[in-house]
Design a protein around this motif. Structure first.
Motif, PDB file in Angstrom:
ATOM      1  N   ALA A   7       0.837  -1.211   0.000  1.00 37.39           N
ATOM      2  CA  ALA A   7       0.000   0.000   0.000  1.00 37.39           C
ATOM      3  C   ALA A   7       0.868   1.256   0.000  1.00 37.39           C
ATOM      4  O   ALA A   7       0.578   2.227  -0.717  1.00 37.39           O
ATOM      5  CB  ALA A   7      -0.932  -0.003   1.202  1.00 37.39           C
ATOM      6  N   MET A   8       1.931   1.274   0.779  1.00 38.67           N
ATOM      7  CA  MET A   8       2.834   2.433   0.834  1.00 38.67           C
ATOM      8  C   MET A   8       3.518   2.640  -0.510  1.00 38.67           C
ATOM      9  O   MET A   8       3.649   3.779  -0.981  1.00 38.67           O
ATOM     10  CB  MET A   8       3.872   2.240   1.939  1.00 38.67           C
ATOM     11  N   THR A   9       3.936   1.568  -1.154  1.00 33.58           N
ATOM     12  CA  THR A   9       4.574   1.669  -2.467  1.00 33.58           C
ATOM     13  C   THR A   9       3.610   2.227  -3.504  1.00 33.58           C
ATOM     14  O   THR A   9       3.976   3.119  -4.283  1.00 33.58           O
ATOM     15  CB  THR A   9       5.091   0.281  -2.906  1.00 33.58           C
ATOM     16  N   ILE A  10       2.398   1.726  -3.509  1.00 33.75           N
ATOM     17  CA  ILE A  10       1.391   2.227  -4.452  1.00 33.75           C
ATOM     18  C   ILE A  10       1.096   3.695  -4.186  1.00 33.75           C
ATOM     19  O   ILE A  10       0.953   4.495  -5.112  1.00 33.75           O
ATOM     20  CB  ILE A  10       0.112   1.368  -4.374  1.00 33.75           C
ATOM     21  N   MET A  15       1.552   9.237  -6.204  1.00 35.95           N
ATOM     22  CA  MET A  15       1.876  10.663  -6.053  1.00 35.95           C
ATOM     23  C   MET A  15       2.901  11.104  -7.107  1.00 35.95           C
ATOM     24  O   MET A  15       2.804  12.212  -7.641  1.00 35.95           O
ATOM     25  CB  MET A  15       2.409  10.933  -4.642  1.00 35.95           C
ATOM     26  N   ILE A  16       3.865  10.259  -7.411  1.00 35.86           N
ATOM     27  CA  ILE A  16       4.867  10.582  -8.430  1.00 35.86           C
ATOM     28  C   ILE A  16       4.224  10.629  -9.813  1.00 35.86           C
ATOM     29  O   ILE A  16       4.485  11.540 -10.603  1.00 35.86           O
ATOM     30  CB  ILE A  16       6.038   9.583  -8.369  1.00 35.86           C
ATOM     31  N   VAL A  17       3.378   9.658 -10.104  1.00 31.00           N
ATOM     32  CA  VAL A  17       2.690   9.631 -11.400  1.00 31.00           C
ATOM     33  C   VAL A  17       1.767  10.843 -11.543  1.00 31.00           C
ATOM     34  O   VAL A  17       1.645  11.405 -12.644  1.00 31.00           O
ATOM     35  CB  VAL A  17       1.914   8.304 -11.564  1.00 31.00           C
ATOM     36  N   LEU A  50      -5.271  15.102  -7.743  1.00 29.48           N
ATOM     37  CA  LEU A  50      -4.821  13.708  -7.704  1.00 29.48           C
ATOM     38  C   LEU A  50      -4.139  13.381  -6.380  1.00 29.48           C
ATOM     39  O   LEU A  50      -4.305  12.287  -5.833  1.00 29.48           O
ATOM     40  CB  LEU A  50      -3.886  13.426  -8.876  1.00 29.48           C
ATOM     41  N   GLY A  51      -3.389  14.332  -5.843  1.00 30.47           N
ATOM     42  CA  GLY A  51      -2.736  14.126  -4.551  1.00 30.47           C
ATOM     43  C   GLY A  51      -3.740  13.993  -3.419  1.00 30.47           C
ATOM     44  O   GLY A  51      -3.587  13.151  -2.527  1.00 30.47           O
ATOM     45  N   VAL A  52      -4.769  14.823  -3.442  1.00 29.76           N
ATOM     46  CA  VAL A  52      -5.815  14.739  -2.409  1.00 29.76           C
ATOM     47  C   VAL A  52      -6.563  13.408  -2.517  1.00 29.76           C
ATOM     48  O   VAL A  52      -6.883  12.793  -1.496  1.00 29.76           O
ATOM     49  CB  VAL A  52      -6.773  15.947  -2.504  1.00 29.76           C
TER      50      VAL A  52
END
Length: 108
Positions: A7-10, A15-17, A50-52
């Motif tokens: 979950a942390m990786t996704i 956020m990067i994408v 997208l971040g929110v």
């Protein structure tokens, strides 16, 4: 890797994408329209939205797991969001003259 690591990786990848998608939109539209500020504001808004969404998704996942994971992910998400916005605006600002010049060459 357990469920939390995945979950942390996704979360981080999302956020990067989001920043890359916002940058792609901003660069394309600045080249098409020649307008820097309005397109930069729209790209920043896309990145923020997208971040929110990612942070809200993290809330739904982490709330049932652990409160430390919840608040740690919140801080991580806000940090990635701020860094992503700064990188997006800086990158768009550094490339703006080139893209506006491309617009002027194509339409003048």
């Amino acid at each position: 890797m357990n469920e939390i690591d995945i979950a942390m990786t996704i979360y981080i990848i999302y956020m990067i994408v989001a920043t890359f998608v916002s940058f792609k939109y901003g660069s394309t539209m600045i080249r098409k329209t020649g307008l820097f500020l309005p397109q930069t504001l729209i790209a920043g808004t896309i990145n923020l939205a997208l971040g929110v969404c990612a942070i809200i998704g993290w809330f739904f996942f982490a709330w049932r797991v652990n409160e430390f994971l919840f608040f740690g992910g919140l801080v991580l998400g806000i940090g990635l969001l701020v860094v992503g916005e700064a990188v997006l605006i800086t990158a768009l600002f550094l490339k703006r003259k080139k893209w506006i010049q491309i617009y002027n060459e194509n339409f003048n």
